[in-house]
Motif scaffolding. Sequence first.
Motif, mmCIF file in Angstrom:
data_model
loop_
_atom_site.group_PDB
_atom_site.id
_atom_site.type_symbol
_atom_site.label_atom_id
_atom_site.label_comp_id
_atom_site.label_asym_id
_atom_site.label_seq_id
_atom_site.Cartn_x
_atom_site.Cartn_y
_atom_site.Cartn_z
ATOM 1 N N VAL A 236 58.605 18.557 -8.416
ATOM 2 C CA VAL A 236 58.166 18.852 -9.789
ATOM 3 C C VAL A 236 59.175 18.304 -10.801
ATOM 4 O O VAL A 236 58.811 17.731 -11.821
ATOM 5 C CB VAL A 236 57.955 20.364 -9.976
ATOM 6 C CG1 VAL A 236 57.754 20.698 -11.459
ATOM 7 C CG2 VAL A 236 56.763 20.841 -9.169
ATOM 8 N N ALA A 237 60.473 18.478 -10.490
ATOM 9 C CA ALA A 237 61.514 17.965 -11.379
ATOM 10 C C ALA A 237 61.438 16.443 -11.492
ATOM 11 O O ALA A 237 61.616 15.870 -12.581
ATOM 12 C CB ALA A 237 62.893 18.387 -10.873
ATOM 13 N N LEU A 238 61.160 15.763 -10.381
ATOM 14 C CA LEU A 238 61.049 14.303 -10.392
ATOM 15 C C LEU A 238 59.831 13.860 -11.198
ATOM 16 O O LEU A 238 59.888 12.873 -11.937
ATOM 17 C CB LEU A 238 60.957 13.776 -8.963
ATOM 18 C CG LEU A 238 60.944 12.243 -8.787
ATOM 19 C CD1 LEU A 238 62.203 11.619 -9.392
ATOM 20 C CD2 LEU A 238 60.831 11.874 -7.308
ATOM 21 N N ALA A 239 58.731 14.591 -11.069
ATOM 22 C CA ALA A 239 57.536 14.274 -11.848
ATOM 23 C C ALA A 239 57.815 14.415 -13.343
ATOM 24 O O ALA A 239 57.408 13.569 -14.154
ATOM 25 C CB ALA A 239 56.381 15.186 -11.429
ATOM 26 N N LYS A 240 58.526 15.468 -13.719
ATOM 27 C CA LYS A 240 58.878 15.661 -15.126
ATOM 28 C C LYS A 240 59.792 14.543 -15.622
ATOM 29 O O LYS A 240 59.681 14.095 -16.774
ATOM 30 C CB LYS A 240 59.555 17.026 -15.314
ATOM 31 C CG LYS A 240 58.619 18.209 -15.166
ATOM 32 C CD LYS A 240 59.349 19.518 -15.430
ATOM 33 C CE LYS A 240 58.398 20.701 -15.356
ATOM 34 N NZ LYS A 240 59.094 21.980 -15.623
ATOM 35 N N LYS A 241 60.699 14.104 -14.758
ATOM 36 C CA LYS A 241 61.595 13.013 -15.125
ATOM 37 C C LYS A 241 60.808 11.736 -15.373
ATOM 38 O O LYS A 241 61.106 10.983 -16.313
ATOM 39 C CB LYS A 241 62.618 12.793 -14.006
ATOM 40 C CG LYS A 241 63.669 11.732 -14.326
ATOM 41 C CD LYS A 241 64.529 12.139 -15.506
ATOM 42 C CE LYS A 241 65.629 11.126 -15.768
ATOM 43 N NZ LYS A 241 66.452 11.487 -16.939
#
Length: 250
Positions: free
Chosen positions: A42-47
């Motif tokens: 999820v953090a990578l998608a937000k990035k």
Amino acid sequence: MQKDRGLQNCSEEWRNSVPTAMLNQMSNLGYSKQDFTLCQAVALAKKNIERIDKADKEDELYMYYKRFLPERMAEIYAECQTFINTYEHSECLNKKRVAVIGSIFNGSTQADRVSDYLDSLPNTKAVRAFDELRVIVRQGKTDWTDRAFEIFVSVIDESDVVVLIPSDKLSTISWLLGYAWSQGKPVIVFTEDDLSAPLGMITLRSIQAHLASWKELTEYDFEELPYKRFADNLKGSEVKFVENIKGEQE
């Protein structure tokens, strides 16, 4: 990167929904889809969303997409946004993440026992620090300390709470405790088997709770994280520290 068993106990369907662009990024980072946790995904998608929104000259990849492949960039944006909308509020992701760090040389004993207990609670999941390191050490690799440093930092950064299980073979305990404290992570020290870890009084001030038995661990509220000072179980390293100052021991 160690695998987060707490997340693996939850539904794994999200792994099949990871956008292709993120799979390539994971591969470039040296990880497989199975090594990534839902929180990291999820953090990578937000990035990616952030990078696409910005897409300036400092980001060569998305500047290239913006100039030559705008449709593909729009697809990546939509895929990442869908992934975030679907999994950002999942039950697994919202569980309190508790890093469990014990001695790598003790095998699958205390740290695994504590981790299994935390995974059994409805609102917590254990982040185990030593699964990968045990394999590296068994293989006889001499450079495992470099990977250990990376794993320690990563596990603490990704967790909400840190449980440390000190022993005379975990000489990095003070550094781990200090790093966790500097990152604003509550630290719980569990000393069921060993009350003689080399911790000083200043170090002990950064501890949220000291649990000296399995009963105390299972009765502790990992939601509220009540303060329980080390002096309540004053039999170990604090006594050593005081005696050393007085010159009564080594």
